[in-house]
Design an enzyme around this catalytic site. Sequence first.
Site, PDB file in Angstrom:
ATOM      1  N   TYR A 150      65.194  34.335  66.504  1.00 51.13           N
ATOM      2  CA  TYR A 150      64.767  35.130  67.663  1.00 51.13           C
ATOM      3  C   TYR A 150      64.142  34.198  68.685  1.00 51.13           C
ATOM      4  CZ  TYR A 150      62.196  38.541  70.498  1.00 51.13           C
ATOM      5  OH  TYR A 150      61.703  39.292  71.537  1.00 51.13           O
ATOM      6  N   ASP A 245      62.676  25.926  69.247  1.00 47.02           N
ATOM      7  CA  ASP A 245      61.819  27.020  69.694  1.00 47.02           C
ATOM      8  C   ASP A 245      60.705  27.164  68.660  1.00 47.02           C
ATOM      9  OD1 ASP A 245      60.549  29.270  70.511  1.00 47.02           O
ATOM     10  OD2 ASP A 245      62.290  30.600  70.386  1.00 47.02           O
ATOM     11  N   LYS A 273      52.444  32.134  71.350  1.00 49.44           N
ATOM     12  CA  LYS A 273      51.571  32.660  70.283  1.00 49.44           C
ATOM     13  C   LYS A 273      50.261  31.863  70.139  1.00 49.44           C
ATOM     14  CE  LYS A 273      55.119  35.412  68.244  1.00 49.44           C
ATOM     15  NZ  LYS A 273      56.538  35.138  68.306  1.00 49.44           N
TER      16      LYS A 273
END
Length: 434
Positions: A150, A245, A273
């Site tokens: 994702y 990523d 995050k």
Amino acid sequence: MSAQTKIIRTTSEGLFEKAKTYFPGGVNSPVRAFKSVEGSPLFIKKGDGCMIWDEDDNEFIDFCCSWGPLILGHNHPAVYTKIVAALQNGASFGAPTRLENELAELILSRNPFIDKIRFTSSGTEAVMSALRLARGYTGRDKIIKFEGCYHGHSDALLVKAGSGLVTFGESSSAGVPEHVAMDTLVLPLNDIDALKKCISEHKGEIACAIIEPIPANNGLLLQEKTFLLALREICTENGILLFFDEVISGFRVAFSGAAEYYGIKPDLVTYGKIIGGGLPVGAYGASKEIMACVSPDGPVYQAGTLSGNPVAMAAGIAQLTECAKPGFYEDQAERTTYFVSIINTHAKSKGYNFELVTVGSIFWLSFDGKKSIHKADEINPDMTGFKNLHRELLNRGVYLGPSGYEVGFVSSAHSKEILEKAAGIFCECLDVIF
Ligand SMILES: *Cc1c(COP(=O)(O)O)cnc(C)c1O
């Protein structure tokens, strides 16, 4: 222990009814809607350390940790103090501040993989921007993505493997034009042959290969290091940028993320995050040469009204300062291993088809029995076990993110005592559901 009564959710239920009149599905991000588990979402009132409380005053040990950002737990005193201090000087200026330099220095001085960084306001934005940079730098349009990873919700990455043998992707959301999906080539994880074949079919067309080096958004699909090394080598040989990523793995498995954990240098990297200490921050980084393409130095445009926001920078500085302390990651991994092994030992001794898969302070609940899963299609799609376990855990005061595809996180606020207690509850719940 005696049978557990269900937690009371009356207040949360009322708030959810109201929320449904305001937001699609009653939420501002879909997974929060509790669709794949029982009941309706809990509205959270407060968090402190590793605990959260909902609007009905139920108390939980929190393993969601805002889906990863809160590696120090909720309301860590250092983060809280720094945020408040920054806020006293104003919330945003749209002009450079010293705090941006401080956060960049904290990151870059410890990170051997990148020379320069640019802050954004979310992981999605960081990835979208870095993808544009990859295309701008290489002058190529196609990208490789791996099934089961994702990368946020930008158009080019809401793409899944197409049917049959073609590598052209198919959009995984309405509203993504087919011609956009066509430029995303989707490959299985951990498969060197598929990678080689795809690259030979698209010689000179591929700008970058984007991967979660530790895929943790769709189960925890740990990759063999040999695959990641081969990917690095094949990208180099073909002038393809290797794009890690690390929005979830950055500052989580090691300060410099999976790149440090595996000792593999990516050409482009994204963070999110943890970097924001619980406030909205993302970032992308690369070598000086690649970053020289970014506006205003170069032709790749990218901007943000709130990018480098001082309050968010302050939160990131405070959090990453704690993470940079010697032994931080060893301690995180040690406590997580302790927690995981109590549960796995119990499950194994009882012969349950269940195990926690783990790396660093991440864990994932696998109801599969298969020892190691590297690919998205190896995940058991039957989530009944997760749903039952989620319900039993909630009723006993343990909060997991409401989806069996999501991982759990251990923070530095999860003490050994708390983890032992939580592991005991896990074992009890496993006994109930199996
Ligand atoms: C969470 C995540 C994103 C998206 O970040 P947002 O801040 O939710 O936009 C992108 N990539 C990875 C690997 C992630 O874990």
